[in-house]
Design a protein around this motif. Structure first.
Motif, PDB file in Angstrom:
ATOM      1  N   HIS A   7      41.249  51.783  41.051  1.00  0.00           N
ATOM      2  CA  HIS A   7      40.112  52.602  40.625  1.00  0.00           C
ATOM      3  C   HIS A   7      38.826  51.822  40.897  1.00  0.00           C
ATOM      4  O   HIS A   7      38.733  50.627  40.563  1.00  0.00           O
ATOM      5  CB  HIS A   7      40.211  52.923  39.133  1.00  0.00           C
ATOM      6  N   ALA A   8      37.848  52.474  41.501  1.00  0.00           N
ATOM      7  CA  ALA A   8      36.581  51.823  41.803  1.00  0.00           C
ATOM      8  C   ALA A   8      35.469  52.866  41.863  1.00  0.00           C
ATOM      9  O   ALA A   8      35.728  54.065  41.908  1.00  0.00           O
ATOM     10  CB  ALA A   8      36.671  51.061  43.125  1.00  0.00           C
ATOM     11  N   LYS A   9      34.225  52.369  41.862  1.00  0.00           N
ATOM     12  CA  LYS A   9      33.086  53.286  41.908  1.00  0.00           C
ATOM     13  C   LYS A   9      32.922  53.908  43.288  1.00  0.00           C
ATOM     14  O   LYS A   9      32.528  55.063  43.420  1.00  0.00           O
ATOM     15  CB  LYS A   9      31.810  52.543  41.511  1.00  0.00           C
ATOM     16  N   THR A  10      33.189  53.130  44.332  1.00  0.00           N
ATOM     17  CA  THR A  10      33.035  53.640  45.689  1.00  0.00           C
ATOM     18  C   THR A  10      34.315  53.396  46.478  1.00  0.00           C
ATOM     19  O   THR A  10      35.148  52.561  46.106  1.00  0.00           O
ATOM     20  CB  THR A  10      31.868  52.952  46.405  1.00  0.00           C
ATOM     21  N   SER A  12      34.513  51.987  49.431  1.00  0.00           N
ATOM     22  CA  SER A  12      34.509  50.640  50.012  1.00  0.00           C
ATOM     23  C   SER A  12      34.971  49.603  48.997  1.00  0.00           C
ATOM     24  O   SER A  12      35.713  48.669  49.344  1.00  0.00           O
ATOM     25  CB  SER A  12      33.110  50.289  50.526  1.00  0.00           C
ATOM     26  N   ASP A  13      34.578  49.765  47.727  1.00  0.00           N
ATOM     27  CA  ASP A  13      35.044  48.842  46.684  1.00  0.00           C
ATOM     28  C   ASP A  13      36.550  48.965  46.507  1.00  0.00           C
ATOM     29  O   ASP A  13      37.256  47.960  46.328  1.00  0.00           O
ATOM     30  CB  ASP A  13      34.333  49.144  45.360  1.00  0.00           C
ATOM     31  N   ALA A  14      37.057  50.203  46.536  1.00  0.00           N
ATOM     32  CA  ALA A  14      38.495  50.421  46.370  1.00  0.00           C
ATOM     33  C   ALA A  14      39.275  49.788  47.520  1.00  0.00           C
ATOM     34  O   ALA A  14      40.310  49.153  47.312  1.00  0.00           O
ATOM     35  CB  ALA A  14      38.791  51.915  46.270  1.00  0.00           C
ATOM     36  N   ARG A  16      38.340  47.266  49.345  1.00  0.00           N
ATOM     37  CA  ARG A  16      38.287  45.813  49.190  1.00  0.00           C
ATOM     38  C   ARG A  16      39.337  45.342  48.181  1.00  0.00           C
ATOM     39  O   ARG A  16      40.009  44.325  48.397  1.00  0.00           O
ATOM     40  CB  ARG A  16      36.884  45.395  48.724  1.00  0.00           C
ATOM     41  N   MET A  17      39.511  46.100  47.095  1.00  0.00           N
ATOM     42  CA  MET A  17      40.524  45.748  46.098  1.00  0.00           C
ATOM     43  C   MET A  17      41.930  45.857  46.683  1.00  0.00           C
ATOM     44  O   MET A  17      42.810  45.041  46.384  1.00  0.00           O
ATOM     45  CB  MET A  17      40.378  46.678  44.884  1.00  0.00           C
ATOM     46  N   GLN A  20      42.485  42.764  48.886  1.00  0.00           N
ATOM     47  CA  GLN A  20      42.645  41.549  48.088  1.00  0.00           C
ATOM     48  C   GLN A  20      43.990  41.501  47.385  1.00  0.00           C
ATOM     49  O   GLN A  20      44.580  40.433  47.241  1.00  0.00           O
ATOM     50  CB  GLN A  20      41.508  41.465  47.062  1.00  0.00           C
ATOM     51  N   GLY A  38      33.532  58.014  40.810  1.00  0.00           N
ATOM     52  CA  GLY A  38      34.528  57.020  41.150  1.00  0.00           C
ATOM     53  C   GLY A  38      35.655  57.605  41.981  1.00  0.00           C
ATOM     54  O   GLY A  38      35.774  58.815  42.151  1.00  0.00           O
TER      55      GLY A  38
END
Length: 364
Positions: A7-10, A12-14, A16-17, A20, A38
């Motif tokens: 779960h992420a705001k954007t 691109s953040d998701a 990246r998670m 990782q 989100g």
């Protein structure tokens, strides 16, 4: 294969998670925008492609960890659905969908099946402009308590709330909701006809969230449903069906279809804290094509109201305790090695209960 949701705001953040946590070889299985902002991304990766730190540092002299026996996911899901009284045809569809996922976790498999066959659309909390929510349903389903719970949730989030009741016939109906709103320092508007209701909507035109508690209606009474249609025509609103768990599946489905005819699209479930079999809920949403939104798991106004999602519902159908019992049965069924004497017969594992106890009905 390892499956995990992020779960992420954007987006691109998701992503990246995902990289990782699972590495560059991860495969995106599904993406979804969450209610209120989100995104949720589900990704998968082959276990062989991502050795853990423990595996990299394992000493050659250490004995290999015994391989746990695989769980028959389809059988575990089928057993749970049968115990919850899910109609046979519907259970077969869910079992087929669950069996297609490469996992040995029955709860995860069922959650994926529910996600593919049902829609989940949580109710708004007033953060953005929404239509007034009109709580409808047969008598005694918990509409008044749900109105108080929704109001409390919005108040805790610092939203402005307007509460209206049209339940002026039932003895004590207005008094009960008035007691709740008084504690939250909210004004309760009481109306008796569509014209007065339209006026109340105009008063709350700039309110973040407007909630309307209605009198219970007999879904099989043409007069009752005509009265409800007149109330709903007083403004641009969204009717939400409030039904308790534990009803007869066929009867409850007929009720849901009757309320869908007046514009209902979402199903809010009550009394999950005192219900042991949830098959009727799956039957209702499937036959009437309603979206699950929220659920009540407590009779207390300030707590016990939560949004429903596929995994939360799956964990209620296959609680952790039942999953552990399924694993134990698989271990007991594994034959003993030939070079060792067979283990002394043990007492057969007790068949899992129909559902978790009321105390365990806590959703994430």
């Amino acid at each position: 294969m390892r499956l995990k949701s992020f779960h992420a705001k954007t987006m691109s953040d998701a992503m990246r998670m995902v990289r990782q946590s699972l590495g560059d070889d991860a495969i995106i299985v599904a993406t979804r925008e969450e209610e209120g902002g989100g995104v949720r991304v589900t990704a998968a990766v082959e276990e062989d492609d991502m050795p853990t730190a423990q595996e990299r540092n394992r000493q050659p002299s250490k004995p290999a960890k015994p391989v746990e026996p695989e769980i028959d996911v389809g059988e575990a899901v089928a057993d749970a659905l049968h115990r919850h009284g899910v109609p046979a045809a519907l259970a077969e569809q869910l079992i087929d969908a669950a069996s297609g996922l490469d996992t040995d976790d029955p709860c995860l498999a069922l959650g994926s099946a529910l996600d593919s066959m049902y829609s989940f659309n949580p109710l708004p909390d007033g953060r953005s402009a929404v239509k007034p929510l009109v709580l409808v349903g047969p008598p005694g389903t918990g509409k008044t308590l749900i109105a108080a719970k929704l109001a409390a949730r919005a108040v805790f989030k610092k939203r402005s709330v307007g509460v209206i009741t049209t339940d002026t016939v039932r003895a004590g109906g207005v008094d009960q909701l008035a007691a709740f709103t008084r504690l939250m320092k909210l004004k309760l508007a009481t109306v008796e006809d569509p014209d007065a209701l339209a006026g109340a909507y105009e008063v709350h035109r700039k309110t973040d969230l407007v909630l309307v508690d209605t009198a219970g209606r007999n879904p099989f009474s043409e007069e009752d449903m005509d009265d409800l249609r007149a109330l709903l025509s007083a403004g641009e609103v969204e009717p939400v069906l409030v039904l308790p768990a534990g009803l007869d599946a066929l009867e409850a489905s007929d009720i849901a279809l009757a309320f869908k005819a007046v514009g209902v699209r979402r199903l809010l479930v009550t009394r999950l804290d005192i219900t042991r079999r949830l098959g009727s809920l799956l039957a209702i949403a499937n036959r009437a094509r309603l979206s699950f939104c929220d659920a009540s798991v407590s009779s207390k106004v300030a707590e016990g109201l939560t949004t429903l999602n596929p995994m939360a519902l799956a964990r209620m159908i296959i609680p952790p305790a039942e999953k552990a019992e399924a694993e134990e049965r698989e271990r007991d069924a594994t034959p003993a090695p030939r070079n060792k004497p067979a283990a002394r017969p043990t007492k057969p594992a007790t068949k899992a209960k129909a559902a978790s106890s009321p105390a365990s009905r806590t959703l994430p």
